[in-house]
Scaffold this motif. Structure first.
Motif, mmCIF file in Angstrom:
data_model
loop_
_atom_site.group_PDB
_atom_site.id
_atom_site.type_symbol
_atom_site.label_atom_id
_atom_site.label_comp_id
_atom_site.label_asym_id
_atom_site.label_seq_id
_atom_site.Cartn_x
_atom_site.Cartn_y
_atom_site.Cartn_z
ATOM 1 N N ASP A 61 -0.651 83.321 -3.263
ATOM 2 C CA ASP A 61 -1.645 83.142 -2.198
ATOM 3 C C ASP A 61 -2.905 82.423 -2.672
ATOM 4 O O ASP A 61 -3.861 82.278 -1.906
ATOM 5 C CB ASP A 61 -2.064 84.513 -1.632
ATOM 6 N N GLY A 62 -2.920 82.049 -3.936
ATOM 7 C CA GLY A 62 -4.088 81.328 -4.447
ATOM 8 C C GLY A 62 -5.288 82.218 -4.711
ATOM 9 O O GLY A 62 -6.399 81.734 -4.909
ATOM 10 N N GLN A 63 -5.085 83.520 -4.707
ATOM 11 C CA GLN A 63 -6.193 84.432 -4.983
ATOM 12 C C GLN A 63 -6.241 84.825 -6.455
ATOM 13 O O GLN A 63 -7.055 85.651 -6.848
ATOM 14 C CB GLN A 63 -6.066 85.683 -4.102
ATOM 15 N N PHE A 116 -8.016 96.021 -4.658
ATOM 16 C CA PHE A 116 -9.402 95.538 -4.647
ATOM 17 C C PHE A 116 -9.508 94.214 -3.886
ATOM 18 O O PHE A 116 -10.339 94.048 -2.986
ATOM 19 C CB PHE A 116 -9.849 95.379 -6.100
ATOM 20 N N VAL A 117 -8.631 93.275 -4.231
ATOM 21 C CA VAL A 117 -8.664 91.956 -3.588
ATOM 22 C C VAL A 117 -8.402 92.106 -2.089
ATOM 23 O O VAL A 117 -9.105 91.512 -1.266
ATOM 24 C CB VAL A 117 -7.641 91.009 -4.249
ATOM 25 N N ASP A 118 -7.421 92.918 -1.744
ATOM 26 C CA ASP A 118 -7.091 93.088 -0.319
ATOM 27 C C ASP A 118 -8.243 93.722 0.444
ATOM 28 O O ASP A 118 -8.567 93.320 1.566
ATOM 29 C CB ASP A 118 -5.824 93.945 -0.160
ATOM 30 N N ASP A 119 -8.876 94.722 -0.182
ATOM 31 C CA ASP A 119 -10.009 95.391 0.439
ATOM 32 C C ASP A 119 -11.147 94.399 0.686
ATOM 33 O O ASP A 119 -11.686 94.303 1.793
ATOM 34 C CB ASP A 119 -10.465 96.538 -0.481
ATOM 35 N N LEU A 120 -11.479 93.621 -0.337
ATOM 36 C CA LEU A 120 -12.576 92.649 -0.196
ATOM 37 C C LEU A 120 -12.218 91.571 0.816
ATOM 38 O O LEU A 120 -13.063 91.100 1.570
ATOM 39 C CB LEU A 120 -12.890 92.002 -1.551
ATOM 40 N N ALA A 175 -12.747 92.796 4.214
ATOM 41 C CA ALA A 175 -14.175 92.928 4.504
ATOM 42 C C ALA A 175 -14.878 91.567 4.486
ATOM 43 O O ALA A 175 -16.109 91.513 4.584
ATOM 44 C CB ALA A 175 -14.825 93.868 3.496
ATOM 45 N N LYS A 176 -14.115 90.505 4.307
ATOM 46 C CA LYS A 176 -14.642 89.140 4.229
ATOM 47 C C LYS A 176 -15.671 88.998 3.107
ATOM 48 O O LYS A 176 -16.691 88.321 3.242
ATOM 49 C CB LYS A 176 -15.273 88.720 5.562
ATOM 50 N N LEU A 177 -15.417 89.666 2.022
ATOM 51 C CA LEU A 177 -16.334 89.590 0.876
ATOM 52 C C LEU A 177 -15.687 88.883 -0.313
ATOM 53 O O LEU A 177 -16.340 88.649 -1.325
ATOM 54 C CB LEU A 177 -16.753 91.006 0.442
ATOM 55 N N LEU A 178 -14.405 88.558 -0.174
ATOM 56 C CA LEU A 178 -13.689 88.038 -1.333
ATOM 57 C C LEU A 178 -14.272 86.714 -1.828
ATOM 58 O O LEU A 178 -14.261 86.440 -3.027
ATOM 59 C CB LEU A 178 -12.199 87.882 -1.004
ATOM 60 N N ASP A 179 -14.826 85.924 -0.928
ATOM 61 C CA ASP A 179 -15.402 84.645 -1.338
ATOM 62 C C ASP A 179 -16.587 84.810 -2.280
ATOM 63 O O ASP A 179 -16.979 83.872 -2.956
ATOM 64 C CB ASP A 179 -15.865 83.856 -0.101
ATOM 65 N N ARG A 180 -17.164 85.999 -2.273
ATOM 66 C CA ARG A 180 -18.341 86.214 -3.123
ATOM 67 C C ARG A 180 -17.968 86.763 -4.496
ATOM 68 O O ARG A 180 -18.846 86.948 -5.334
ATOM 69 C CB ARG A 180 -19.294 87.215 -2.442
ATOM 70 N N VAL A 181 -16.687 87.083 -4.675
ATOM 71 C CA VAL A 181 -16.324 87.842 -5.872
ATOM 72 C C VAL A 181 -15.396 87.058 -6.793
ATOM 73 O O VAL A 181 -14.457 86.417 -6.343
ATOM 74 C CB VAL A 181 -15.652 89.179 -5.464
ATOM 75 N N LEU A 182 -15.686 87.143 -8.101
ATOM 76 C CA LEU A 182 -14.780 86.638 -9.119
ATOM 77 C C LEU A 182 -14.462 87.773 -10.080
ATOM 78 O O LEU A 182 -15.363 88.373 -10.667
ATOM 79 C CB LEU A 182 -15.421 85.480 -9.902
ATOM 80 N N ALA A 197 -9.325 86.534 -10.476
ATOM 81 C CA ALA A 197 -8.979 86.778 -9.076
ATOM 82 C C ALA A 197 -10.220 86.584 -8.237
ATOM 83 O O ALA A 197 -11.338 86.812 -8.702
ATOM 84 C CB ALA A 197 -8.429 88.187 -8.899
ATOM 85 N N GLY A 198 -10.020 86.121 -7.008
ATOM 86 C CA GLY A 198 -11.174 85.920 -6.135
ATOM 87 C C GLY A 198 -10.803 85.037 -4.961
ATOM 88 O O GLY A 198 -9.645 84.618 -4.813
ATOM 89 N N GLY A 199 -11.790 84.731 -4.140
ATOM 90 C CA GLY A 199 -11.522 83.994 -2.909
ATOM 91 C C GLY A 199 -11.822 82.520 -2.990
ATOM 92 O O GLY A 199 -11.575 81.796 -2.032
ATOM 93 N N ARG A 200 -12.397 82.086 -4.118
ATOM 94 C CA ARG A 200 -12.748 80.660 -4.175
ATOM 95 C C ARG A 200 -12.145 79.960 -5.377
ATOM 96 O O ARG A 200 -12.729 79.074 -5.968
ATOM 97 C CB ARG A 200 -14.275 80.508 -4.162
ATOM 98 N N LEU A 201 -10.945 80.408 -5.743
ATOM 99 C CA LEU A 201 -10.275 79.822 -6.894
ATOM 100 C C LEU A 201 -9.394 78.658 -6.451
ATOM 101 O O LEU A 201 -8.870 78.647 -5.343
ATOM 102 C CB LEU A 201 -9.397 80.879 -7.571
#
Lengths: 587, 414, 456
Positions: free
Chosen positions: B106-108, B310-314, B317-324, B354-358
């Protein structure tokens, strides 16, 4: 002595919140006035027996002779309570046991829950006494309330023909016949009155689990606690505690108990007083499960097996005997503790080295039998070495090997490698190392490692490391891993005298502690204990010394404390028994 | 400061306090963003560092299942094509990591292969110290790479907390600072005040009105800190009250740490760096010298399930883009087995992100198993390049003063 | 419009003895200020005695220490040594906190803590509790003595070499850590020496090796060649290096600056002009006790430039509460909680010690302080309710529940609070009668959470 002080305090508590009785009809058992959803119910069915035991001359003499008792009585709160009791003793012209008997002699029942509600039901023998005491407190409560400018604080109201009283915001009570009911939630009082008026309504006494628990507990008991595990298990913290096994060692020790509580619908704890002993018996309908389950390693696969009786060696402080199949336990580790902690991995790595790559489960633990015993005893120090500044007890684990001819050399090699590794590591830190010897005792040649004492100046206070002389002895099919030489030699003797002793069928855990012996080692380390108490509890030296004295006095009066856990007929039992030096008994 | 945070605070402390409260909130983010320049770093990004204690066997995590040398060297630990979750025709994730495989697809998730450093140390303490300090071989170094970043990020007028330890281990050297105090927070509750909220609020209001000692900058600073502590406490309590995600996280220790981190990210406290750990601290659960197969599998299972939760939770919550999220371990392990069905201390190993902007995918080649150094894979990416990437391109902190030299950052983010 | 109050003053006036006057009266607030800086806070009777005795007499008493000092130290030393022998560094922290609480000579402990931070030797690096205990004793022995003697003693202290990572220095491979730290932090300061000076001085320290916890000198490993240090050449030994660095004029100024930040103010960086009289005084014989005395007696110390111009360290924060309550509690638990707040005794974060000041406080440590105060005063909890505000108030005659809150405000904040805060604080006491003292406990923890109580 614990019991005595407990009774003494609870009697004070009762005296502080009492009330009375008018009619003389014979009411239904108190448990019929309790909500069916109560979580825990405590019944003191024979207060007279407890009073008899507690107020025997010898016991009173022993307790009041303790220096700590005098110290305790000097404290102002105790003094105040004492004065109050003396006031009533004078007023009713009777002694303390008689006074307590008059007030609570008919029995005490205490229900806890649901919703943090408490209901205490006291049945008096002498209604007049309790009435007068109530008057006394009522007067005081009114005075206090008026002084505080809140005369409304003391109030009364009628409900179903009974007068309910309130002295403060979180208290309500009533008197019904011979009974005093006290609660922190007025609703509980109302419910009790409803149940009294309408006996057909469901109540705690009707519940199936209570009745089953009642049948299972001893008729001799003077007090009993019933817990509704069906409901208690829903409490998240308890649920967690009963299902988690974070620590492998705790899991090894407590899994059977944990399992039976997890399976339980009810638990009862019954207290009995016998000649010179107090015994608590925990019974539950929860079973330990079956031997094939992952956590069934404490159950014998072979009928007639069980924990062995404990050893008895000189200066023994404690003995533990377990029936635990280490092979089955370790084979099920993925289910028992799925997380891999560094401690476990370190253990595996080390075992891999010591046992030269043998499989820990199949090639090492499978060679041991399930009967495991642990002995703790004071050690005797070699005069050539000296007495350490801190005197630690010796520990030993005794196991049995299935095939000593094959396994003994493997253990010897592993043990010597372990000592070598310890020495290497200590050497890296510039610490002295252990010297291995092969002494003989009772025709058994064993292996012992000890530190050189050549550098020690003061033989009366040598380095604490001299508490450790790791030993390995293998008489017959026994395997003794000891922390000090004297205990290992005593165990070799004990095994020699042992002969063939039968296992205790169905028993998976036994523990015994010798109070006076424990007090003795505490006394030898008294300075260190006092210092530790000062910084850990923030006490003055005098306070710390007093606490140590009290602890030792208590221990000296507990000849032995034993714990015995077994599982039979679909029920599990845990018996804790204190043999006292005080001659408590039921007259 | 983001609008949502400002609105949130407004509702918390009331309009009147807003003016005095705003300096208490993290402005260092904006400042450090300005200082960073480079690739548009965001000011509210979060870095979650996960230590895999003991030396993770990279070769059995991202498995070269079709490689003959691998197959020959691992008689009992070898994983085959039918065991792994394939990434491509050469590599696959360990059998217990289907969720890593899903995140990767999924590219995460990204895998940076062959990370290490020249003349890497093979002792636990020394290697871990090197990874923590980012100053290999400097035994006297008392600060960590994250600690130095924190000291740099801290502003004298700013009471926010740039970093926190969440793992149940002693404060790691990586977070070792010279000046700033880094808290250890094992559960979000620890960040709530136990005193009565209405009394506290009354006292803060009264203090604000009195404008105490206006020429004493320390008094002003403490006052701002008290307001920040009050707001923080309220925000955390709100998050704990309104979100119940007990069921979304399994009962693993690592998952609990992630749950706490997720709560603290939601509470929007301005914490930029979190430190989590798997393996139990000390020598660490990954140090499998004996019976590696089951123990390693159990740890990778915990890692995979916890990270995915963790990744699924974020993400929800639409927070994954902020997290690496970034994992590291002090070293990989040797290619050969040691006769006790385990492996020895090695060198280079993969780092998981892992994260939302990789950008996704594998970064760098799998190390060449025909060219080993003392039986362990060689590195091609210096771990300080990964650090520089996290500092500069993700957090927006300058990396040179932290790492002591300029390291070429990697191109990992979209 | 920030006024640089510290640097506007006339140095002569600043360091002259403070004599109360109508415009600068001696107050309860000033007594509290003195006890915060020169001790770990005051008890109520100490405050009263100070107010009636005047500033100079109170300073006299603080400089001299209380009664039966030798007996106190003797017993404490024995307890500490027994704990250290058990190898437990954690219990040493607890014993030191207990010593700080109970000592009749708090200024000595305050200075010992100053030097602990100054030298920055961490137990986690030294790894031996007996050596750490010995180190702190060296610091205590010279705490108010001559800095030159202190450096001599420290250069013979194995813990220092271990803590600096300088346990072995051989002729062929001189270890530079000792010389570098000596110049960088302990005497000259950055910019006042060169890399050459460090490497030359390091040669003078060759031959010193810590073996099995003992510092030993190996003649054959000592470099006997000529070294050129700070422009001076000779066959210098370790003690010569210590002498040479202290002869540099920058050395006393650096130390005075550090003492100023510790005793007077963390707010402004004082000018050389303000510090010069003290630096000159120190340069004579490095008597730090005299400089400390001059600071504590001075006009400047008792002025707005110093008053509440420091942030309390976690140790100061907690001990001032406990001392004010005249209680003792678990210092084992307290030492752990103080470590959480950033001050782990026996383990300063780096060789630079605790930088402190604003760095003590952020939103997490502020939360931690409030919660610590709460649990210190709580009836039930980790500290077992051992601090009892009602009992202390009543000991001083404030039995009346309406008077006891005022007593606490005088004790902890010397009544120096903005009116609005004081009134709001009073409102936190419920109107109903506080029968079990819970409301007063809560009041006390609210008071300890105030901004003013974080300031020293």
């Amino acid at each position: 002595m614990c019991r005595v002080s407990f009774i003494f305090h609870s009697s004070l508590f009762l005296l502080l919140v009492p009330q009375i009785v008018y009619s003389q009809d014979s009411p239904a058992p108190a448990t019929e006035w309790i909500s069916p959803d109560a979580l825990i119910v405590v019944e003191i069915t024979r207060p007279d027996a407890i009073l008899d035991a507690a107020f025997q001359d010898d016991v009173v003499k022993a307790v009041t002779a303790i220096p700590a008792y005098k110290d305790l009585m000097a404290n102002s709160e105790a003094q105040q309570a004492f004065n109050l009791v003396n006031y009533f003793k004078g007023r009713f012209e009777c002694d303390l046991p008689t006074l307590i008997d008059k007030v609570v002699g008919g029995g005490i029942t205490w229900a806890i829950g649901p919703n943090e509600a408490n209901l205490l039901i006291i049945e008096a023998k002498d209604a007049k006494t309790i009435e007068e005491i109530h008057e006394f407190f009522l007067m005081n409560a009114r005075n206090d309330a008026e002084k505080a400018g809140q005369p409304d604080r003391v109030a009364s109201a009628e409900y179903r023909g009974v007068t309910g009283w309130r002295f403060g915001p979180n208290e309500a009570h009533a008197i019904v016949g011979n009974r005093l009911l006290v609660t922190n939630k007025p609703d509980m009082l109302k419910l009790a009155m409803d149940l009294r008026a309408e006996p057909d309504q469901p109540c705690f006494a009707d519940s199936e689990s209570f009745q089953e628990a009642k049948r299972a507990s001893s008729q001799e008991s003077v007090a009993t606690v019933y817990a509704n595990m069906g409901v208690l298990k829903q409490i998240p913290k308890l649920q967690k505690g009963l299902s988690e096994n974070e620590n492998p060692l705790a899991s090894l020790l407590f899994a059977p108990l944990q399992k039976s509580l997890r399976n339980a619908n009810w638990v009862s704890i019954a207290a009995e007083i016998q000649d010179g002993a107090v015994q608590f018996q925990l019974t539950t309908d929860g079973t330990v499960g079956d031997p094939s389950a992952a956590d069934g390693f404490a159950l014998p696969e072979v009928a007639g097996e069980g924990a062995m009786p404990n050893f008895d060696v000189p200066q023994q402080i404690a003995g533990i005997s377990l029936y635990r199949d280490l092979y089955r336990y370790y084979a099920a580790k993925d289910e028992l503790f799925p997380e891999r902690t560094s401690g476990l991995i370190f253990f595996e790595n080390m075992m891999g080295i010591f046992f030269t790559g043998r499989d820990l489960t199949d090639e090492v633990l499978a060679e041991t039998r399930p009967e495991i015993r642990v002995v703790v005893a004071e050690q005797r120090y070699d005069s050539n070495v000296g007495t350490p500044s801190l005197q630690l007890p010796g520990f030993a684990v005794v196991m049995r090997m299935r095939d000593p001819d094959k396994f003994a050399p493997i253990v010897e090699e592993a043990w010597q490698k372990a000592i070598g590794l310890v020495n290497f590591t200590r050497g890296q830190q510039a610490e002295p190392g252990l010297i291995i010897e092969r002494p003989t005792h009772a025709d058994i040649t064993y292996t012992k490692a000890g530190f050189s004492a050549a550098d020690e100046q003061d033989r009366a206070s040598v380095n604490p490391r001299h508490n450790f002389q790791p030993t390995l002895a293998m008489p017959g099919d026994y395997l003794i891993l000891g922390s000090c030489d004297t205990l290992t030699r005593d165990l070799i003797d004990a095994i020699g005298d042992h002969g063939d002793v039968d296992a205790m069928t169905d028993t998976h855990s036994i523990a015994v502690i010798d109070g006076p012996q424990l007090a003795s080692i505490l006394e030898k380390n008294s300075d260190a204990m006092v210092r530790q108490n000062m910084v850990e509890d923030g006490n003055t030296r005098e306070e710390a010394e007093m606490q140590q004295r009290i602890l030792r006095t208590v221990l000296q009066n507990v000849r032995t404390a034993t714990l015995h856990a077994n599982s039979t007929n679909g029920q599990s039992q845990l018996i804790v028994r204190f043999e006292l030096s005080l001659p408590v008994s039921v007259r | 400061m983001s609008h949502s945070r400002r609105d949130f605070l407004k509702s918390v402390v009331g309009t009147s306090t807003l003016v005095s409260l705003s300096p208490a909130m993290p402005t260092f983010m904006q400042q450090s963003a300005l200082a960073a320049g480079a690739s548009e770093p965001s000011s509210d990004t979060v870095l979650v560092v996960v230590q895999l204690s003991g030396g993770n066997d990279g070769l059995n995590t991202v498995v070269p299942y079709s490689n003959d040398i691998y197959a020959r060297s691992r008689s009992t630990l070898r994983l085959t094509a039918s065991d792994v979750h394939p990434i491509d025709s050469d590599l696959g994730f360990h059998p217990e990591m289907p969720l890593f495989s899903r995140l990767f697809k999924d590219g995460q998730m990204m895998v940076v292969q062959g990370v290490g450093y020249p003349n890497s140390n093979r002792g636990h303490d020394e290697a871990l110290r090197d990874w923590h300090t980012a100053r290999p071989g400097q035994a006297a170094c008392q600060t960590g790479w994250l600690g130095r970043a924190i000291d740099h990020a801290e502003r004298p007028d700013e009471p926010s907390v740039p970093a926190t330890l969440v793992a149940p281990i002693p404060m790691p050297l990586a977070l070792g600072t010279q000046r700033a105090v880094v808290p250890s927070v094992r559960s979000a509750e620890k960040w709530t005040l136990r005193t009565d909220e209405s009394q506290r609020k009354g006292l803060l209001e009264a203090a604000k009105q009195s404008a105490t000692d206006s020429d004493n900058p320390l008094a002003h600073y403490v006052q701002q800190s008290s307001l920040a502590a009050h707001a923080t406490s309220h925000q955390v309590a709100e998050v704990l009250r309104t979100t119940d995600r007990q069921d979304e996280y399994p009962s693993f220790s690592l998952a609990k740490q992630f749950k706490t981190i997720s709560e603290l990210i939601r509470a929007d406290l301005g914490v930029r760096i979190f430190f989590a750990e798997l393996g139990g601290g000390g020598i660490g659960g990954f140090d499998n010298h004996a019976n590696q197969r089951d123990n390693h599998a159990a740890l990778l299972r915990e890692l995979s399930i916890s990270v995915a939760a963790f990744v699924d939770d974020l993400n929800r919550a639409k927070l994954l883009d902020r997290v690496l999220l970034m994992s590291f371990s002090e070293f990989g392990r040797t290619l050969s087995e040691n006769g006790r069905r385990g492996t020895g201390h090695g060198a280079a190993a993969p780092v998981f992100l892992a994260g939302g902007r990789l950008k996704g995918g594998l970064f760098g080649e799998h190390p060449d198993l025909a060219d080993l150094k003392e039986d362990a894979p060689r590195h091609h990416t210096d771990y300080r390049q990964v650090y520089a990437t996290a500092l500069e391109r993700w957090l927006g902190f300058p990396s040179e003063p932290v790492l002591g030299a300029s390291y070429k950052a990697l191109d990992l983010f979209v | 419009m920030k006024r640089d109050i510290a640097n506007d003053v006339d140095p002569d006036w600043a360091w002259s003895s403070y004599q109360p006057s109508e415009s600068r009266p001696w107050t309860l607030a000033m007594a509290g200020h003195l006890y915060r800086r020169a001790a770990f806070g005051a008890t109520y009777s100490e405050l009263q005695q100070a107010v009636s005795g005047g500033p100079q007499k109170t300073v006299d008493r603080l400089l001299r220490g209380g009664e039966e000092l030798d007996a106190f130290h003797h017993v404490m030393d024995q307890d500490e040594l027994a704990s250290a022998k058990s190898g437990n560094m954690g219990s040493l922290r607890a014993w030191w906190l207990r010593r700080m609480l109970k000592t009749p000579y708090p200024l000595l402990e305050k200075m010992t803590l100053f030097w602990h931070s100054h030298f920055g030797i961490s137990g986690s690096r030294v790894g031996d509790s007996q050596l750490m205990l010995q180190h702190i004793r060296v610091l205590r022995e010279h705490a108010l003595g001559k800095y030159s003697s202190m450096l001599d003693a420290v250069s013979q202290d194995p813990a220092v070499y271990l803590g600096l990572g300088a346990q072995s220095s051989r002729k062929a491979q001189p270890n530079e850590e000792f010389a570098r730290q000596l110049m960088h932090r302990l005497s000259l300061g950055p910019g006042n020496f060169g890399e050459e000076d460090v490497s030359e001085a390091s040669r003078a320290f060759t031959g010193w090796v810590v073996l099995r916890g003992q510092l030993r000198f190996f003649d054959r490993e000592h470099d006997t060649g000529v070294k050129k240090i700070l422009g001076r050449s000779g066959n210098w030994k370790a003690e010569d290096v210590l002498r040479i660095v202290l002869e540099q004029p920058v050395a006393p100024r650096m130390l005075v600056r550090k003492l100023y930040r510790w005793f007077v103010s963390e707010v402004e960086d004082p000018s050389d002009r303000l510090l010069d009289p003290l630096a000159e005084m120190l340069a004579k014989d490095y008597d730090t006790g005299r400089v400390v005395e001059t600071m504590l007696r001075s006009n400047h110390f008792f002025s707005a430039a110093a008053y509440r111009r420091r942030i309390k360290s976690p140790v100061e924060f907690a001990l001032e509460i406990v001392r004010g309550m005249e209680g003792t509690l678990s210092t084992v638990i307290l030492s752990e909680e103080l470590a959480q707040l950033g001050q782990n005794l026996y383990n300063p974060p780096t060789v630079d010690g605790w930088y402190g000041g604003r760095h003590w406080i952020n939103s997490a440590t502020m939360t931690g302080r409030c919660n610590l105060a709460h649990s210190l005063f709580a009836r039930n909890g980790r500290y077992g309710g051992k601090l009892d505000p009602t009992a202390i108030a009543s000991r001083y005659g404030y039995d009346d529940p309406t008077a006891s809150p005022g007593f606490l405000v005088a004790l902890f904040l010397q009544d120096d609070l903005p009116k609005s805060v004081r009134e709001e604080l009073r409102r936190t006491i419920p109107s109903s009668i506080d029968t079990d003292g819970s409301a007063l406990r809560q009041f006390a923890s609210n008071a300890a959470a105030l901004t003013e109580f974080q300031l020293s």
